[in-house]
Design an enzyme around this catalytic site. Structure first.
Site, mmCIF file in Angstrom:
data_model
loop_
_atom_site.group_PDB
_atom_site.id
_atom_site.type_symbol
_atom_site.label_atom_id
_atom_site.label_comp_id
_atom_site.label_asym_id
_atom_site.label_seq_id
_atom_site.Cartn_x
_atom_site.Cartn_y
_atom_site.Cartn_z
ATOM 1 N N CYS A 51 0.936 -1.264 -0.205
ATOM 2 C CA CYS A 51 0.090 -0.085 0.057
ATOM 3 C C CYS A 51 0.847 1.293 0.052
ATOM 4 C CB CYS A 51 -1.086 -0.026 1.028
ATOM 5 S SG CYS A 51 -2.336 1.249 0.814
ATOM 6 N N HIS A 77 -3.735 -5.226 1.102
ATOM 7 C CA HIS A 77 -2.974 -5.903 2.330
ATOM 8 C C HIS A 77 -3.201 -7.143 2.799
ATOM 9 C CE1 HIS A 77 -2.693 -1.416 3.862
ATOM 10 N NE2 HIS A 77 -3.460 -1.247 2.996
ATOM 11 N N GLU A 83 -1.390 -8.499 4.867
ATOM 12 C CA GLU A 83 -1.348 -8.684 6.250
ATOM 13 C C GLU A 83 -2.604 -8.406 7.097
ATOM 14 O OE1 GLU A 83 -0.774 -6.031 4.844
ATOM 15 O OE2 GLU A 83 -1.113 -4.295 5.939
#
Lengths: 228, 83
Positions: A86, A202, A204
């Site tokens: 990002c 994302h 994560e």
């Protein structure tokens, strides 16, 4: 292998990234302060999401000149692994570590929702082992419209440097599945050396079972194929 | 010597500028129908000390090309005067 997560003023996904690497993937991980000049022996450096320097001027443009970026760039130029997620993608693009740039979403809106990713490159450690045609991963950005000039785009395709394209839940890469107007649905790219990765979505944020979606874990697990 | 640089950074012509497009719609809603294109960039003023105009110009060029504009997506122009 030792991971380092760089913390810039305005980073806000650093803790999520550290948590996922440490708890979900069981890796050694340290935070690296942007004013330091020491990668602390990390094999793999991750630039996390957020709004470094308030996204002033252009996203990632000021963070790219943070002190630690000298070491991050030198690490990448030695063939060391670097991944920008990002805002981290925006920073590696501004630093010229991966080709192209991220522009304001064509809708002019900040978008925060799940999208699907179709892994592309067969020749990177990040995507080469991904066998599904659609991974559900969240995006959260206002400036994610990938752009590169025609020659750059051609060389990305010719050299198998596109990591992911936005797709629908069946893995079909369609205009309707493109959330932000990115060229050719591109959601992530790598450099010519295939040791620097940049992606807007994302993983994560989708790696812990408690979150109800662990597709991101399949993606981040690929990084463990790197032997330090 | 003190100089003032007035810098304009604009999105390249072939790149979609969604902000400009949204503002164009606003202008049409305001009743200004004959606006055919709006593009939005940045205006930056920079005060600097330099030994000569050539020296100042070189610094402004470096500032623009390395940080203030991203040449993949933007172009810049500037004027420089003693101030």
């Amino acid at each position: 292998m030792k991971f380092g997560v760089v913390v810039f003023p305005g980073s806000n996904c650093d803790d999520d990234t550290v948590y996922t690497l440490r708890v979900n993937l069981g890796q050694e991980v340290v935070k690296l302060w942007h004013k330091d000049h020491d990668l602390q022996g990390c094999d793999f450096v991750i630039l996390p999401g957020g709004f470094s320097y308030g996204d002033y001027l252009r996203t990632g443009a000021i963070a790219r000149f943070s002190p630690i970026m000298n070491e991050v760039i030198a690490h990448a130029n030695r063939g060391g692994y670097v991944m920008g997620i990002c805002n981290g993608f925006q920073i590696v693009a501004e630093a010229g570590l991966v080709p192209g740039v991220l522009l304001r979403n064509s809708s002019q809106r900040y978008i925060c929702r799940n999208i699907y990713l179709n892994p592309q490159s067969k020749s990177t450690i990040l995507t080469g082992g991904l066998d599904r045609s659609a991974y559900k991963i969240p995006i959260a950005h206002g400036d994610g419209r990938y752009f590169a000039d025609e020659d750059t785009l051609k060389s990305l395709n010719d050299n198998d440097q596109v990591l992911f394209r936005y797709c629908d839940e069946n893995g079909l890469i369609t205009e309707a599945a493109n959330p932000n107007g990115s060229l050719e649905n591109i959601a992530g790219v790598t450099n010519a050396g295939k040791n620097v990765f940049g992606m807007m979505p994302h993983p994560e944020r989708a790696s812990d079972p408690a979150l109800g979606n662990a597709d991101g874990r399949f993606i981040l697990e690929q990084l463990l194929a790197v032997t330090a | 010597m003190k100089f003032i640089a007035e810098i304009n950074v604009m999105p390249q012509k072939e790149i979609l500028d969604p902000q400009g497009k949204a503002v164009k719609l606003g202008l049409h809603n305001l009743g200004i129908d004959d606006v055919s294109d709006v593009r939005i960039g940045k205006h930056i003023t920079m005060a600097l000390d330099a030994d000569s105009e050539a020296d100042a110009q070189q610094r402004v060029e470096t500032a623009c090309s390395k940080l203030l504009a991203n040449m993949i997506m933007e172009d810049y122009t500037y004027t420089l005067k003693e101030g």
